[in-house]
Design an enzyme around this catalytic site. Structure first.
Site, PDB file in Angstrom:
ATOM      1  N   CYS A 115      10.144   6.158  -9.521  1.00 28.10           N
ATOM      2  CA  CYS A 115      10.914   4.904  -9.417  1.00 28.10           C
ATOM      3  C   CYS A 115      11.467   4.441 -10.758  1.00 28.10           C
ATOM      4  O   CYS A 115      12.407   3.665 -10.824  1.00 28.10           O
ATOM      5  CB  CYS A 115      10.054   3.808  -8.803  1.00 28.10           C
ATOM      6  SG  CYS A 115       9.564   4.226  -7.130  1.00 28.10           S
ATOM      7  N   HIS A 261      13.858  -2.546  -9.586  1.00 24.67           N
ATOM      8  CA  HIS A 261      13.601  -1.516  -8.602  1.00 24.67           C
ATOM      9  C   HIS A 261      13.277  -2.174  -7.265  1.00 24.67           C
ATOM     10  O   HIS A 261      12.828  -3.326  -7.222  1.00 24.67           O
ATOM     11  CB  HIS A 261      12.434  -0.633  -9.068  1.00 24.67           C
ATOM     12  CG  HIS A 261      12.094   0.425  -8.078  1.00 24.67           C
ATOM     13  ND1 HIS A 261      13.014   1.354  -7.674  1.00 24.67           N
ATOM     14  CD2 HIS A 261      10.970   0.665  -7.366  1.00 24.67           C
ATOM     15  CE1 HIS A 261      12.453   2.132  -6.770  1.00 24.67           C
ATOM     16  NE2 HIS A 261      11.217   1.734  -6.561  1.00 24.67           N
ATOM     17  N   ASN A 291      13.205   1.969  -0.212  1.00 23.06           N
ATOM     18  CA  ASN A 291      12.995   2.425  -1.584  1.00 23.06           C
ATOM     19  C   ASN A 291      13.617   3.806  -1.744  1.00 23.06           C
ATOM     20  O   ASN A 291      13.133   4.776  -1.167  1.00 23.06           O
ATOM     21  CB  ASN A 291      11.484   2.468  -1.862  1.00 23.06           C
ATOM     22  CG  ASN A 291      11.139   2.941  -3.259  1.00 23.06           C
ATOM     23  OD1 ASN A 291      12.012   3.379  -4.009  1.00 23.06           O
ATOM     24  ND2 ASN A 291       9.867   2.869  -3.611  1.00 23.06           N
TER      25      ASN A 291
HETATM   26  N1  ACO Z   1       3.040  -0.653  10.396  1.00 21.27           N
HETATM   27  C1  ACO Z   1       2.060  -1.424  10.918  1.00 21.27           C
HETATM   28  N2  ACO Z   1       0.872  -1.605  10.311  1.00 21.27           N
HETATM   29  C2  ACO Z   1       0.677  -1.010   9.132  1.00 21.27           C
HETATM   30  C3  ACO Z   1       1.670  -0.197   8.531  1.00 21.27           C
HETATM   31  C4  ACO Z   1       2.878  -0.026   9.210  1.00 21.27           C
HETATM   32  N3  ACO Z   1       3.883   0.706   8.727  1.00 21.27           N
HETATM   33  N4  ACO Z   1       1.189   0.274   7.364  1.00 21.27           N
HETATM   34  C5  ACO Z   1      -0.044  -0.228   7.213  1.00 21.27           C
HETATM   35  N5  ACO Z   1      -0.357  -0.993   8.284  1.00 21.27           N
HETATM   36  C6  ACO Z   1      -1.594  -1.742   8.528  1.00 21.27           C
HETATM   37  C7  ACO Z   1      -2.761  -1.184   7.772  1.00 21.27           C
HETATM   38  O1  ACO Z   1      -3.356  -0.132   8.492  1.00 21.27           O
HETATM   39  C8  ACO Z   1      -3.670  -2.395   7.635  1.00 21.27           C
HETATM   40  O2  ACO Z   1      -4.359  -2.566   8.845  1.00 21.27           O
HETATM   41  P1  ACO Z   1      -5.878  -3.129   8.840  1.00 21.27           P
HETATM   42  O3  ACO Z   1      -5.770  -4.507   8.269  1.00 21.27           O
HETATM   43  O4  ACO Z   1      -6.237  -3.075  10.266  1.00 21.27           O
HETATM   44  O5  ACO Z   1      -6.639  -2.174   7.967  1.00 21.27           O
HETATM   45  C9  ACO Z   1      -2.675  -3.559   7.514  1.00 21.27           C
HETATM   46  O6  ACO Z   1      -1.431  -3.077   8.024  1.00 21.27           O
HETATM   47  C10 ACO Z   1      -2.493  -4.065   6.104  1.00 21.27           C
HETATM   48  O7  ACO Z   1      -2.251  -2.945   5.248  1.00 21.27           O
HETATM   49  P2  ACO Z   1      -2.103  -3.105   3.711  1.00 21.27           P
HETATM   50  O8  ACO Z   1      -1.947  -1.759   3.079  1.00 21.27           O
HETATM   51  O9  ACO Z   1      -3.156  -4.034   3.178  1.00 21.27           O
HETATM   52  O10 ACO Z   1      -0.703  -3.877   3.644  1.00 21.27           O
HETATM   53  P3  ACO Z   1       0.012  -4.491   2.415  1.00 21.27           P
HETATM   54  O11 ACO Z   1       0.345  -5.885   2.721  1.00 21.27           O
HETATM   55  O12 ACO Z   1      -0.694  -4.173   1.122  1.00 21.27           O
HETATM   56  O13 ACO Z   1       1.379  -3.671   2.398  1.00 21.27           O
HETATM   57  C11 ACO Z   1       2.523  -1.887   1.241  1.00 21.27           C
HETATM   58  C12 ACO Z   1       1.395  -2.282   2.201  1.00 21.27           C
HETATM   59  C13 ACO Z   1       3.832  -2.342   1.849  1.00 21.27           C
HETATM   60  C14 ACO Z   1       2.527  -0.392   1.049  1.00 21.27           C
HETATM   61  C15 ACO Z   1       2.304  -2.615  -0.112  1.00 21.27           C
HETATM   62  O14 ACO Z   1       0.979  -2.436  -0.532  1.00 21.27           O
HETATM   63  C16 ACO Z   1       3.233  -2.168  -1.208  1.00 21.27           C
HETATM   64  O15 ACO Z   1       4.443  -2.343  -1.133  1.00 21.27           O
HETATM   65  N6  ACO Z   1       2.684  -1.608  -2.311  1.00 21.27           N
HETATM   66  C17 ACO Z   1       3.458  -1.265  -3.499  1.00 21.27           C
HETATM   67  C18 ACO Z   1       4.387  -0.108  -3.279  1.00 21.27           C
HETATM   68  C19 ACO Z   1       5.055   0.282  -4.582  1.00 21.27           C
HETATM   69  O16 ACO Z   1       5.462  -0.553  -5.382  1.00 21.27           O
HETATM   70  N7  ACO Z   1       5.165   1.572  -4.852  1.00 21.27           N
HETATM   71  C20 ACO Z   1       5.698   2.035  -6.101  1.00 21.27           C
HETATM   72  C21 ACO Z   1       7.022   2.602  -5.961  1.00 21.27           C
HETATM   73  S1  ACO Z   1       7.071   4.061  -5.014  1.00 21.27           S
HETATM   74  C22 ACO Z   1       7.223   5.406  -6.096  1.00 21.27           C
HETATM   75  O17 ACO Z   1       7.103   5.296  -7.271  1.00 21.27           O
HETATM   76  C23 ACO Z   1       7.454   6.730  -5.486  1.00 21.27           C
END
Ligand code: ACO
Length: 337
Positions: A115, A261, A291
């Site tokens: 990223c 980003h 993304n």
């Molecule tokens: N649809 C429905 N439910 C989902 C999904 C989905 N796509 N994905 C996860 N869930 C569920 C999980 O299983 C979890 O269920 P549980 O509570 O029963 O265990 C619940 O939703 C909450 O999951 P979390 O992972 O806690 O959700 P969060 O609010 O943290 O969001 C996310 C997840 C969107 C991935 C977030 O953590 C995020 O954006 N992180 C940063 C990403 C980032 O910046 N990456 C860097 C760039 S990428 C790169 O460099 C290649």
């Protein structure tokens, strides 16, 4: 002094628009969860079943950037290609792009900074320009994520986030005393978080890079400790902003637009709040594209220019990114000349 000035930009998104409802037919997810947690409504993926590499998307974006700059591909001194999804394991996608542009001999360098790829790539272009080695450089960010995602429910936390796409910028050496072009860059990395976001396979560290047994582990798909990365972003993006403002002797008032980003709209909203930025000073388009990793910032740059959100004679913008590695970076760019 030599300054690195952007002469043209171009973007290319594949034609297949994938909605959150489309994803819900592949895995247990829904539009409400995806929009609430990430802000994403749609993303663009390459046509199903077709052989399209990052260099193919990059070619279309590069042609537009070159046209915009009024350059012929033959004029290029150097190509820097940022991608985490090269067409093949080796050689780099930059070599494929070079030949698709119909040129030979032009050096092409791939970098894999995820990223943060575009900012790292621009810093490389800037260093070559300042050294006097090259004058006309094509910087490209391009990704094909869609063929490498686990589209079953077990991969849903990552699969819903990513889109395919490409964008390119033409960067030229300009001799001037004016403060234009790239005014400052800060690059960071912390490898202790490397395994928090990665695709493990195929891996040259293993006796066999990949085999049937290894494929069953799912290591060929990206894994992410989303919460950890999220929290790191909330801390490091404001930190690196303050650092680059101090380094360049500027304040946020000197920045006309922050182009961050696009990993998660909530990250950018939290950043905006922390920094006290009005809506008019930060650009988001994750809603449309998801993304697109190394392509994200140049796609956004091309859009803000097209939409007239910056004055291409005078605006100052801040590029900001964090992603796998962990890598993060900031760059201040001023239009002009
Ligand atoms: N649809 C429905 N439910 C989902 C999904 C989905 N796509 N994905 C996860 N869930 C569920 C999980 O299983 C979890 O269920 P549980 O509570 O029963 O265990 C619940 O939703 C909450 O999951 P979390 O992972 O806690 O959700 P969060 O609010 O943290 O969001 C996310 C997840 C969107 C991935 C977030 O953590 C995020 O954006 N992180 C940063 C990403 C980032 O910046 N990456 C860097 C760039 S990428 C790169 O460099 C290649």
């Amino acid at each position: 002094m030599k300054r690195s000035v952007i002469r043209g930009t171009g973007r290319f998104l594949p034609s297949r628009c994938v909605t959150n409802d489309d994803l819900a037919t592949m895995m247990d997810t829904n539009d409400e969860w995806i929009q609430q947690r990430t802000g994403i409504k749609t993303r663009y993926w390459i046509p199903e079943g077709e052989t399209v590499g990052s260099s193919d998307l990059a070619l279309e974006a590069s042609k537009k950037a070159l046209e915009n700059a009024g350059w012929q591909a033959e004029e290029l001194d150097f190509i820097v290609f940022a991608t985490l999804s090269p067409d093949v394991f080796f050689p780099g996608a930059g070599c494929f792009l070079q030949t698709k542009l119909g040129i030979t001999d032009t050096p092409a360098l791939d970098i894999r900074q995820q990223c943060t790829g575009f900012i790292y790539a621009m810093s490389i272009a800037d260093a070559y320009i300042q050294s006097g080695m090259y004058k006309k450089i094509l910087v490209v960010g391009a990704e094909v994520h869609s063929t490498g995602l686990d589209k079953s429910t077990s991969g849903r936390d990552v699969a819903v986030l990513f889109g395919d796409g490409a964008a390119a910028v033409c960067v030229e050496a300009v001799e001037t005393e004016n403060k234009v072009g790239i005014l400052g860059t800060i690059l960071k990395a912390d490898g202790k978080f490397a395994e928090k976001l990665m695709i493990e396979l195929p891996g040259s560290k293993y006796p066999e890079r990949i085999n049937e047994e290894m494929l069953k582990t799912g290591g060929q798909f990206p894994i992410m400790d989303g919460t950890r990365i999220f929290k790191l972003a909330l801390r490091k993006l404001p930190e690196v902003t303050r650092e680059i403002l101090e380094k360049t002797g500027m304040t946020l008032d000197d920045i006309d637009l922050v182009i961050p980003h696009q990993a998660n709209l909530r990250i950018n909203e939290a950043y905006q709040k922390t920094m006290g930025l009005p809506d008019s000073k930060i650009f988001n388009n994750i809603q449309k594209y998801g993304n697109t990793t190394a392509a994200t910032i140049p796609i956004a740059l091309d859009e803000v220019i097209e939409q007239g959100l910056v004055d291409t004679q005078s605006s100052t913008v801040l590029f900001l990114a964090l992603g796998a590695g962990l890598t993060w970076a900031a760059m201040i760019y001023r239009f002009g000349e």
